[in-house]
Each structure stands twice: as structure tokens, then as C-alpha cells.
Design a protein around this motif. Structure first.
Motif, PDB file in Angstrom:
ATOM      1  N   GLN A  61       0.579  -1.167   0.198  1.00  0.00           N
ATOM      2  CA  GLN A  61      -0.540  -0.110   0.132  1.00  0.00           C
ATOM      3  C   GLN A  61       1.115   1.224   0.016  1.00  0.00           C
ATOM      4  N   ARG A  62       2.306   1.132   0.444  1.00  0.00           N
ATOM      5  CA  ARG A  62       3.303   2.359   0.277  1.00  0.00           C
ATOM      6  C   ARG A  62       3.344   2.705  -1.106  1.00  0.00           C
ATOM      7  N   LEU A 108       9.173   0.851   1.066  1.00  0.00           N
ATOM      8  CA  LEU A 108       8.778   1.405   2.027  1.00  0.00           C
ATOM      9  C   LEU A 108      10.443   1.145   3.444  1.00  0.00           C
ATOM     10  N   PHE A 109      10.504  -0.227   3.567  1.00  0.00           N
ATOM     11  CA  PHE A 109      11.662  -0.557   5.056  1.00  0.00           C
ATOM     12  C   PHE A 109      12.537   0.786   4.783  1.00  0.00           C
ATOM     13  N   SER A 110      13.042   0.901   3.678  1.00  0.00           N
ATOM     14  CA  SER A 110      14.719   1.796   4.020  1.00  0.00           C
ATOM     15  C   SER A 110      13.740   3.587   4.160  1.00  0.00           C
ATOM     16  N   TYR A 447      12.587   1.213  -7.048  1.00  0.00           N
ATOM     17  CA  TYR A 447      10.698   1.476  -6.534  1.00  0.00           C
ATOM     18  C   TYR A 447      10.685   1.719  -7.838  1.00  0.00           C
ATOM     19  N   ARG A 448      10.558   2.933  -8.428  1.00  0.00           N
ATOM     20  CA  ARG A 448      10.540   3.116  -9.553  1.00  0.00           C
ATOM     21  C   ARG A 448       9.930   3.117 -10.706  1.00  0.00           C
ATOM     22  N   GLN A 449      10.959   1.934 -10.770  1.00  0.00           N
ATOM     23  CA  GLN A 449      10.483   1.124 -12.269  1.00  0.00           C
ATOM     24  C   GLN A 449       9.772   0.399 -12.120  1.00  0.00           C
ATOM     25  N   ALA A 450       9.143  -0.350 -11.026  1.00  0.00           N
ATOM     26  CA  ALA A 450       7.863  -0.772  -9.796  1.00  0.00           C
ATOM     27  C   ALA A 450       6.773   0.043 -10.756  1.00  0.00           C
ATOM     28  N   VAL A 451       6.524   1.314 -10.287  1.00  0.00           N
ATOM     29  CA  VAL A 451       4.993   1.897  -9.895  1.00  0.00           C
ATOM     30  C   VAL A 451       5.151   2.606 -11.614  1.00  0.00           C
ATOM     31  N   HIS A 452       6.425   2.954 -13.018  1.00  0.00           N
ATOM     32  CA  HIS A 452       6.279   2.758 -13.132  1.00  0.00           C
ATOM     33  C   HIS A 452       5.691   2.019 -14.167  1.00  0.00           C
ATOM     34  N   GLU A 453       5.707   0.907 -14.346  1.00  0.00           N
ATOM     35  CA  GLU A 453       5.592  -0.420 -14.396  1.00  0.00           C
ATOM     36  C   GLU A 453       3.246  -0.338 -14.290  1.00  0.00           C
ATOM     37  N   LEU A 454       3.230  -0.611 -12.938  1.00  0.00           N
ATOM     38  CA  LEU A 454       2.070  -0.365 -12.216  1.00  0.00           C
ATOM     39  C   LEU A 454       0.911   1.120 -13.255  1.00  0.00           C
ATOM     40  N   ARG A 455       2.285   1.898 -13.961  1.00  0.00           N
ATOM     41  CA  ARG A 455       0.814   2.865 -13.801  1.00  0.00           C
ATOM     42  C   ARG A 455       1.013   2.360 -15.391  1.00  0.00           C
TER      43      ARG A 455
END
Ligand code: ZN
Length: 459
Positions: A61-62, A108-110, A447-455
Motif C-alpha cells: 500500500q506504500r 518502504l523499509f528503507s 521502486y520507480r521502475q515498479a511504480v512505472h510498470e504498474l502505471r
């Protein structure tokens, strides 16, 4: 060098001067000696406090934080509520891959480490693939969370979630809940599979999602099947609607019902427990279980306010969690916990006991004790035998420069928005130095890569 010399350190008995801290190669504190002479060649720090426990997280959910803050159509905003937010969250959860879960959890953990959390309990309910089929490895996604913990240095308690029904009365799951679908045997199997990962930085418990998603018989079966001493967490009484549904189906309020049918004890963490009557408040306090309070998420979702004052007076134990991750800071969580109560009661200084009247110090130490119990790990205090989890606060910051010990936590929790956490030691490892996580850039890139893919998938 596995040692640190603190001019001021918060120990279980309170602030102490000239404390020499030593830990072993496994990350366990071996010596905590106040009034020590400063040894040559040992790093020094001004103010040291134990790292905080984040007892409730849904890491994925982050990536949703801040993206659900738009009113729906209509003059009343479509009555936006927890339940309309949940529909948005389900749509997001339906697409996410194991690789993306790992990338988001690591980010998130970082962030949590940089703000002072050194332990986190992951209430993990994305067990199946998008579409609802099982992964070849049933513990696949939970293993991704463990990998993010390992990569960032965060201490993790994994709580695979039992999720069988859509509501009280064993209602069948809706299509968008199929990714979460598990029975008691599935969860005990996942707990078993995760056993090889257990160690000083990782524990495995379990979590019936709620009395909506698991029947009381299933909760009992899961509690009996889990190895002794492992933590059990459950969402409970977060929303008024849930209380009303519980009364309609069981003639009991949710906490009342759980306490009547399950031997709730120190293994348990009741997450939220927002809506309690006076009897439930006293019974929960007496049980020795932890109330898992998540003030920023509870505010964001319009849940309500926990009866903190009565609960503290009854001797209740609590900890804090960031839940949906609209905040990554224990400072903000504890500040909101206290401020919510001040607004409710229209007066100041609520969270204290006759023994500890300093609000900041009470909140930090109470949340540490409760949080530590909820993790099932040896954390939560600077004392021999516990994990070497500590925060070095920035003694050169104007908020802390030259302040007396008694004012440090007041300054830390209730003054301004700068992050005063400079260095973080977690499990005997310096994971944050001068405000930066050791792998911050690589983690942020993934993280940026993952969010980009999800978008891209959502467009
Ligand atoms: Zn939750």
C-alpha cells in the motif's frame, strides 16, 4: 567496531549518562554500561534512543499513499469512506507482481528505517497470483517481503493472513478478493515453509485478517495450529459498520466476541480496536494483549479515535503501526496519537501514568514495550540480550543542541518536521548514516521502475 559510546542514552530505567554499548557479530547487545569512561577509538553519539517497532504494515500500500485523496462525484463526495477506499486498494492489489511487491517493500523499509523504525510486522494478505491461482511456491510473496527485509536490514515479523470470507456469516469472497483467499491449512503451510528464514532478524507468526474474513472456528484452529509463542495479529473493530455487522450476526461486539471465544493473551495484537465500550476496554487491558494503534491511517480512513486515556488507566498495552503508509515516521504516529486525544477531550497531556508524566518519554517507551511484545522478537530496549537496534539523534540540530535529557523526547516528538534521526543501527548493522540508507539509490531506482510498470498496466 561493534561498540558505541553515548553521552545520553534512553535505557529501560530512563535517561543515563556516558553509556557504553557493545554488541556481538549476531547483532545482539552484549553490554550496556552507564557511567562508563569513554574508551579510545569507539564512535561517540550525543543522544541515543531504542529503535521503534512498526507493528502493522501492508507494504504494497506504500505505492498507493497520497493517490486516493480526491472526492468522488456528487455534492456529498459520494460518501467517501473506508469502504470506497478499499475498492480502490483492491483494484491496485489485483495487478501487482511478486517482483513489484519486493521493490515497493524495500522502498518502504528503507524509508521506515530512516525515520526511526527498526522492526516491522508485515500483515501480508497478497498470497495468490493476480486472478486467484496459487503460486508454485505458496510462500512466494511472503518470501519477497523477507528478501526486502534482508536487503534493507529491517527486522521483520511476517504474518501470513488467513482470509476466507467477505463478511460475517461466512459470506463468499468477491472476485476482487480471490488473491487473498486462504484457509487455515494454507496459512499453516506458509508458516511452515517460511520456517527456514527464521532467525534473529526475522520471526514468523500468523494473522486471521478479521472476524469478517475468518470465522471464529477458523481463528481458534489457526491459534491452536501455530507453534507456541508465535505472535497472532487480527484487525478488529476498525469501523462502526463492522461493529454493527458483528452485533447483527453474533449479538456481540467484535472485541467482546473474540474475547469470549478465544483465549486472547500476550501472543495477541488487536489491530485498531478503535470502537470499544468500557467493558471491552478493561477486558482488553486485562488480557495482556497489545492494542495495535495506527493513528495516521485511522485518521486518513476516518475510522475514529481509540479510548486511549481509559485504556492506559486500566493498565492496557499498546504499540504503533503505519498500516497503509501515509506516514513513515514514528514521530508523526505518536504525535497524532496524543493530538487526537487532546482534540477529543479538549485538554492537554493525555498519555501518561503517575510513574511517567513526561508525554514524549511515556509514548516512546510504552510503544516500544507493546511493539516489542507484538513482534515476538527480542527488541524494544537497550539492554543486554536484546537486538542492537538504536537511533542516534542529531545533537547538532537546533531542536536538540544542549537540551536536558528530560526534554529530548518532547523535542523529538512535538517540535517541527525535520527528521532528527541521523544514524540507525539495526541488528548491529549501521543501515542509515547521516540520514541516508546504505542502499537508498538502488532501492529507489527499483521502486520507480515498479511504480512505472504498474502505471502502464492501469492506463
Ligand atoms: Zn491493516
Amino acid at each position: 567496531m561493534r561498540a558505541l559510546f553515548a553521552r545520553h542514552a534512553l535505557l529501560p530505567q530512563g535517561w543515563q549518562r556516558d553509556v557504553l554499548l557493545e554488541w556481538d557479530v549476531h547483532g545482539e547487545l552484549t553490554r550496556v554500561a552507564p557511567q562508563a569512561a569513554p574508551p579510545l577509538g569507539v564512535a561517540r553519539a550525543d543522544y541515543v534512543v531504542p529503535g521503534m517497532v512498526n507493528l502493522h504494515s501492508h507494504a504494497f500500500q506504500r505505492a498507493l499513499g497520497g493517490l486516493t485523496e480526491r472526492a468522488a462525484a456528487g455534492a456529498d463526495g459520494g460518501h467517501d469512506s473506508f469502504w470506497t477506499w478499499r475498492d480502490l486498494m483492491y483494484r491496485f492489489a489485483a495487478r501487482i507482481t511478486p517482483e513489484q511487491i519486493e521493490a515497493i517493500a524495500a522502498q518502504l523499509f528503507s524509508e521506515c528505517l530512516r525515520h526511526g523504525y527498526t522492526s516491522l510486522c508485515e500483515f501480508h494478505y497478497l498470497q495468490r497470483a493476480p486472478g486467484g491461482q496459487a503460486y508454485a511456491r505458496p510462500a512466494e510473496t511472503a518470501e519477497r517481503i523477507a528478501a526486502a527485509g534482508h536487503a534493507t536490514g529491517m527486522g521483520v515479523t511476517l504474518l501470513p493472513v488467513l482470509y476466507s470470507h467477505a463478511g460475517f456469516g461466512e459470506q463468499p469472497l468477491r472476485p476482487q478478493q480471490q488473491r487473498f483467499r486462504t484457509g487455515v491449512d494454507d496459512i499453516l503451510g506458509i508458516v511452515d515453509a517460511l520456517g527456514v528464514l527464521r532467525g534473529p532478524q526475522l520471526e514468523v507468526g500468523a494473522a486471521p485478517h478479521s472476524l469478517r474474513a475468518a470465522s471464529i472456528e477458523q481463528v481458534r484452529e489457526l491459534a491452536a495450529g501455530l507453534p507456541a509463542g508465535r505472535p497472532l495479529h487480527i484487525h478488529i473493530a476498525e469501523q462502526q459498520a463492522e461493529v454493527e455487522q458483528s452485533i447483527a450476526h453474533t449479538r456481540r461486539r467484535p472485541v467482546e466476541y473474540l474475547m469470549e471465544h478465544i483465549g486472547v493473551d500476550e501472543r495477541w495484537c488487536l489491530v485498531h480496536a478503535t470502537h470499544l465500550n468500557a467493558d471491552e476496554t478493561r477486558a482488553l487491558a486485562r488480557s495482556g494483549a497489545i492494542a495495535g494503534l495506527c493513528p495516521t491511517t485511522e485518521a486518513n480512513l476516518g475510522d475514529g479515535l481509540f479510548p486511549l486515556q481509559d485504556y492506559i488507566e486500566a493498565g492496557g498495552r499498546f504499540g504503533i503501526g503505519s498500516d497503509s503508509h501515509v506516514s513513515h515516521s514514528p514521530v508523526e504516529e505518536l504525535r497524532w496519537l496524543e493530538y487526537g486525544q487532546r482534540l477529543r477531550h479538549q485538554r492537554r497531556n493525555i498519555a501518561f501514568t503517575p510513574e511517567q508524566r513526561d508525554i514524549g518519554q511515556y509514548l516512546w517507551q510504552a510503544a516500544l514495550r507493546g511493539g516489542a511484545q507484538a513482534t515476538g522478537r527480542k527488541v524494544g530496549a537497550l539492554e543486554q540480550g536484546r537486538r542492537a537496534d538504536l537511533l542516534v539523534l542529531d545533537g547538532t540540530h537546533p531542536n536538540l543542541d544542549g537540551v536536558a535529557d528530560a526534554d529530548v523526547l518532547g523535542r523529538f516528538l512535538f517540535c517541527g518536521n525535520d527528521n532528527l534521526v541521523r544514524d540507525v543501527l539495526c541488528g548491529g548493522r549501521w543501515v542509515v548514516q547521516a540520514g541516508r540508507h546504505m542502499a537508498q539509490d538502488a532501492i529507489a531506482q527499483r521502486y520507480r521502475q515498479a511504480v512505472h510498470e504498474l502505471r502502464e498496466v492501469s492506463q
